[in-house]
Structure formats: structure tokens, C-alpha cells
Design an enzyme around this catalytic site. Structure first.
Site, PDB file in Angstrom:
ATOM      1  N   ARG A  46      10.738  65.118  34.788  1.00 35.58           N
ATOM      2  CA  ARG A  46      10.328  65.367  33.390  1.00 35.58           C
ATOM      3  C   ARG A  46      11.137  66.528  32.820  1.00 35.58           C
ATOM      4  O   ARG A  46      11.577  66.521  31.678  1.00 35.58           O
ATOM      5  CB  ARG A  46       8.819  65.650  33.308  1.00 35.58           C
ATOM      6  CG  ARG A  46       8.375  66.111  31.927  1.00 35.58           C
ATOM      7  CD  ARG A  46       6.882  65.962  31.660  1.00 35.58           C
ATOM      8  NE  ARG A  46       6.040  66.301  32.776  1.00 35.58           N
ATOM      9  CZ  ARG A  46       5.766  67.548  33.207  1.00 35.58           C
ATOM     10  NH1 ARG A  46       6.300  68.581  32.587  1.00 35.58           N
ATOM     11  NH2 ARG A  46       4.980  67.742  34.238  1.00 35.58           N
ATOM     12  N   TYR A  98      12.154  55.310   7.144  1.00 34.97           N
ATOM     13  CA  TYR A  98      11.582  54.370   8.108  1.00 34.97           C
ATOM     14  C   TYR A  98      10.052  54.523   8.077  1.00 34.97           C
ATOM     15  O   TYR A  98       9.534  55.642   8.116  1.00 34.97           O
ATOM     16  CB  TYR A  98      12.140  54.663   9.502  1.00 34.97           C
ATOM     17  CG  TYR A  98      11.380  53.958  10.593  1.00 34.97           C
ATOM     18  CD1 TYR A  98      11.256  52.573  10.586  1.00 34.97           C
ATOM     19  CD2 TYR A  98      10.748  54.662  11.609  1.00 34.97           C
ATOM     20  CE1 TYR A  98      10.535  51.920  11.571  1.00 34.97           C
ATOM     21  CE2 TYR A  98      10.029  54.012  12.599  1.00 34.97           C
ATOM     22  CZ  TYR A  98       9.921  52.634  12.568  1.00 34.97           C
ATOM     23  OH  TYR A  98       9.201  51.988  13.533  1.00 34.97           O
ATOM     24  N   ASP A 170      18.221  61.795  10.037  1.00 36.67           N
ATOM     25  CA  ASP A 170      18.085  60.635  10.917  1.00 36.67           C
ATOM     26  C   ASP A 170      19.358  59.809  10.725  1.00 36.67           C
ATOM     27  O   ASP A 170      19.575  59.203   9.674  1.00 36.67           O
ATOM     28  CB  ASP A 170      16.828  59.845  10.535  1.00 36.67           C
ATOM     29  CG  ASP A 170      16.588  58.654  11.461  1.00 36.67           C
ATOM     30  OD1 ASP A 170      17.567  58.124  12.011  1.00 36.67           O
ATOM     31  OD2 ASP A 170      15.425  58.245  11.597  1.00 36.67           O
ATOM     32  N   LYS A 195      18.550  51.564  18.717  1.00 37.53           N
ATOM     33  CA  LYS A 195      19.320  50.746  17.776  1.00 37.53           C
ATOM     34  C   LYS A 195      20.796  50.667  18.205  1.00 37.53           C
ATOM     35  O   LYS A 195      21.077  50.180  19.274  1.00 37.53           O
ATOM     36  CB  LYS A 195      19.151  51.310  16.366  1.00 37.53           C
ATOM     37  CG  LYS A 195      17.695  51.666  16.010  1.00 37.53           C
ATOM     38  CD  LYS A 195      16.763  50.481  16.078  1.00 37.53           C
ATOM     39  CE  LYS A 195      15.428  50.772  15.440  1.00 37.53           C
ATOM     40  NZ  LYS A 195      14.260  50.686  16.258  1.00 37.53           N
TER      41      LYS A 195
HETATM   42  C1  LIG Z   1      15.841  54.886  10.958  1.00 37.33           C
HETATM   43  C2  LIG Z   1      14.864  54.876  12.100  1.00 37.33           C
HETATM   44  N1  LIG Z   1      14.461  56.034  12.635  1.00 37.33           N
HETATM   45  C3  LIG Z   1      13.578  56.077  13.652  1.00 37.33           C
HETATM   46  C4  LIG Z   1      13.038  54.926  14.186  1.00 37.33           C
HETATM   47  C5  LIG Z   1      12.047  55.010  15.307  1.00 37.33           C
HETATM   48  O1  LIG Z   1      12.646  54.644  16.508  1.00 37.33           O
HETATM   49  P1  LIG Z   1      11.873  53.988  17.759  1.00 37.33           P
HETATM   50  O2  LIG Z   1      11.444  52.623  17.362  1.00 37.33           O
HETATM   51  O3  LIG Z   1      12.908  54.024  18.842  1.00 37.33           O
HETATM   52  O4  LIG Z   1      10.697  54.865  18.046  1.00 37.33           O
HETATM   53  C6  LIG Z   1      13.441  53.685  13.663  1.00 37.33           C
HETATM   54  C7  LIG Z   1      12.875  52.438  14.227  1.00 37.33           C
HETATM   55  O5  LIG Z   1      12.989  51.372  13.677  1.00 37.33           O
HETATM   56  C8  LIG Z   1      14.371  53.667  12.594  1.00 37.33           C
HETATM   57  O6  LIG Z   1      14.782  52.500  12.063  1.00 37.33           O
END
Ligand SMILES: Cc1ncc(COP(=O)(O)O)c(C=O)c1O
Length: 382
Positions: A46, A98, A170, A195
């Protein structure tokens, strides 16, 4: 070294124990110590694991960050950045985010007395106007999910930096291959590595990359204390995926541009959003702050949910699925899928309608992708 080389080699020296060329999956929870307090740098997975460390070093290098931390998911990475806030702190965030990020802000952070103001992140003046004395963080996505709006990272950093407010970006949609937020003045980058970075829709993960030592120490403490780390096998899969990020992103972009240009004049479509189209309202900004436009295309189908459903059912190559960024093409319906957690009125106001369809354009043969969209669009309007 250049990006494609770093992606394959950064943090990935031959294994010191065996010479293995590829970083091994150190599938162990614990590490044997030679005597009290004497060990080879790892005690418990961890806190630290060599496979995860390789991924953290590689991603930090790609984002030109001094420090990297990886997590079980992108959402865990977002939570880790938000963990540095305290009751009474205020955040300015883009209103086009998101849905899961919005849900985390509203349903987890707000009840813990962190307040949020959502603004149109395309306008730096709106961000500036929303700042308060207690504002500690500005949170943006660029391009946004799903509307592919852009925020001018350098201009926003010019507002936040002098005030000592952290700017988090992000960078999931653009990836470091097409956009480097830290070089543009941001303080911290967050990724859902689920992604494009993982790239094969077979692993979840998240990352926090920063050049800010103090922030890194806080987020690292949280990472160990809360424990939502990326496991050894997940770290390894992500590391394997990231090796091909450069070639994949070039192909995603080429296919996405082709499909955006195909959709634009199509009579079944009322609007196409892709930063690479000269008609995108922020095309000039995209050219300035990105080195490419990415693989996501969002469009509005004429009609509503019924037409959209016929379209999805008719698709043969694209899959109707959540998520994005894998080698295979996906189509998603934000209103009930990725953005269902945003209240209906808010969603409509932001421009996500019953006809909005988001495509994650994969790297299959473009002729097959174009033909698939063509037949599904025709089916939806008959
Ligand atoms: C732009 C963006 N940020 C964060 C996330 C969250 O990621 P996770 O699904 O790996 O928790 C997503 C998920 O679709 C996303 O599209």
C-alpha cells in the site's frame, strides 16, 4: 528524450534483481526486511510497490512532472487531490465536467463543508469573478467530457498562480501526448488512466502528477492513509498500455477527424463538436494549447431518445458502452450513462440533450467506422 521513447523507457530500467527487460509484476503485499528498519526500499505494497513505482515514474515523466502517484481509479485520484481541502475551503470548477467528478464534489465534499461554484470555464473572466477569499482550488477539464469545450489553461493559471490558488487539470481526454497542463502553468494534473493511458479497456486506474513538492507530500500521505492505490497487476497493465500511447493517439486523432468531417454535413446530425474542426468555437485555442485534437467526437442526432436508441442498436462496429480511450470504438449516451448523475435541468442547460451522442473513436480501419456510422444514422431517421 522524446515522448514516445519516454513512454517505453521512463521508470522501466531492467529489473535490478533478475535483469528482466520488462518491469515484473511484483505481486506481493509485503517485503522481507534484513533486520529491523533495514530493507530494499519497500515494506508494504500500500505504501510502495516496485511495479507501481515504475508506472508513477513513467507518467510523471510524460506529464513533465517531478512527482507521480497512481490510484485504483481516476475517481480515487480526484478524491486524493480534493483530500487536501478542509471545511470552509472553496473550489471553482467548470460547469461541464465528467458526471462522476461532479457527483464527488456535490455528494461527498459538499457535505464535508467544502463549497463549490460552477462556471463556464471557457471564460477566464467568469473563473476570476467566482474566486473568493477561501478559494483554494480551481478545477478544470480540457477538453471537457462530453461537450469538448476547452479552457485556456495558461490564462487561468495567470489568474490562480499569483493568488496562491491551486489549478488542477483533468487531462484524461487530451493525454500528455497532446497537452501538457503543467508546462502551461497548472499545478496538478489528474488522469483516469482507465482511458487512453491504459488504452485497451481492460484496467481501471488514476494518476496525480505535480511539480509541487508540498502538494505531492500531502497527496502521497493520503494515498497511503486511504489506500486506494493501483495494484501491481493493474499498474503493469497500465504500463504496458502506455508504451504505445504515442502511436495510438495519432491514429485516434486521424480517425476522429475523419468521422467529425463525415458527420458535419450529414442531414441526420444537427451539430458536431470536435476541437479539430475549424468551425469549433475554440479551434484557435485548441491549436495553441494542444499539439493534436484527440479521439473524442460528440454530436447531436436529429430527434430524441427514440432515434438515438435506434442508432445505437444499429451499430455493428461501435459498441454502446460507458468509458472511452480504448483501441475499440465506443458510442455512449451521456444523458443516461456518463452524465446521469447531473440533474436533468442542469444537463440540458449545459447542452447535453436527448440527441447528444459521444463517440470514443478507436483505431480500427476508418472505412469500417465510417460505414458503420453511416448505416446507423440512416436507420435512425427512417
Ligand atoms: C474526464 C474523466 N475524469 C475522470 C474519470 C473517472 O475515472 P474512473 O472511471 O477511472 O474512476 C472519468 C471517467 O469516465 C473521466 O471521463
Amino acid at each position: 528524450m522524446k515522448f514516445a521513447t519516454e513512454a517505453i523507457h521512463a521508470g522501466q530500467l531492467p529489473d535490478p534483481a533478475t535483469g528482466a527487460t520488462i518491469v515484473p509484476i511484483y505481486q506481493t503485499s509485503t517485503f522481507t526486511q534484513e533486520e529491523i528498519g533495514r530493507h530494499k526500499g519497500y515494506e508494504y505494497s500500500r505504501t510502495g510497490n516496485p511495479t507501481r513505482a515504475a508506472l508513477e515514474t513513467c507518467l510523471a515523466s510524460l506529464e513533465e512532472a517531478a512527482h507521480g502517484l497512481t490510484f485504483a481509479t481516476g475517481s480515487a485520484a480526484t478524491a486524493a487531490v480534493l483530500s487536501v481541502l478542509r471545511p470552509g475551503d472553496h473550489v471553482v470548477a467548470m460547469d461541464d465536467l465528467y458526471g462522476g467528478t461532479y457527483r464527488y464534489f456535490e455528494r461527498v465534499c459538499r457535505p464535508n463543508q467544502v463549497s463549490f461554484t460552477y462556471v463556464d470555464g471557457r471564460k477566464v473572466s467568469e473563473i476570476e469573478r467566482a474566486l473568493q477569499s477561501g478559494t483554494k482550488l480551481v478545477w478544470i477539464e480540457s477538453p471537457t467530457n462530453p461537450l469538448l469545450n476547452l479552457a485556456d489553461i495558461a490564462a487561468i493559471a495567470a489568474v490562480t498562480r499569483p493568488r496562491g490558488i491551486l489549478l488542477a487539470v483533468d487531462n484524461t481526454f487530451a493525454t500528455p501526448f497532446f497537452q501538457k497542463p503543467l508546462a502551461l502553468g497548472a499545478d496538478v494534473v489528474v488522469h483516469s488512466t482507465t482511458k487512453y493511458i491504459g488504452g485497451h479497456s481492460d484496467v481501471l486506474g488514476g494518476a496525480v502528477l505535480t511539480g509541487n513538492r508540498e502538494l505531492y507530500e500531502k497527496v502521497k500521505f493520503y494515498q497511503n492513509a486511504a489506500g486506494a492505490v493501483s495494484g501491481p497487476f493493474d499498474s503493469w497493465l497500465t504500463l504496458r498500455g502506455v508504451k504505445t500511447l504515442a502511436v495510438r493517439m495519432r491514429q485516434h486523432e486521424q480517425n476522429a477527424l475523419d468521422l467529425a468531417q463525415f458527420l458535419e454535413p450529414n442531414r441526420c446530425v444537427s451539430r458536431v463538436r470536435y476541437p479539430g474542426l475549424s468551425g469549433h468555437p475554440q479551434h484557435e485555442l485548441a491549436r495553441r494549447q494542444m499539439t493534436g485534437f484527440g479521439g473524442m467526437v460528440t454530436f447531436d442526432l436529429r430527434g430524441g431518445r427514440d432515434q438515438a436508441n435506434i442508432f445505437f442498436k444499429a451499430l455493428k462496429v461501435f459498441s454502446l458502452a460507458e468509458s472511452l480511450g480504448g483501441v475499440e470504438s465506443l458510442a455512449c449516451y451521456p444523458a443516461t450513462m456518463t452524465h446521469a448523475s447531473i440533474p436533468t435541468e442542469d444537463r440540458r442547460r449545459r447542452g447535453i440533450t436527448e440527441g447528444t451522442i459521444r463517440l470514443s473513436v478507436g483505431i480500427e480501419d476508418i472505412d469500417d467506422l465510417r460505414a458503420d456510422l453511416d448505416q446507423a444514422l440512416r436507420a435512425s431517421q427512417t
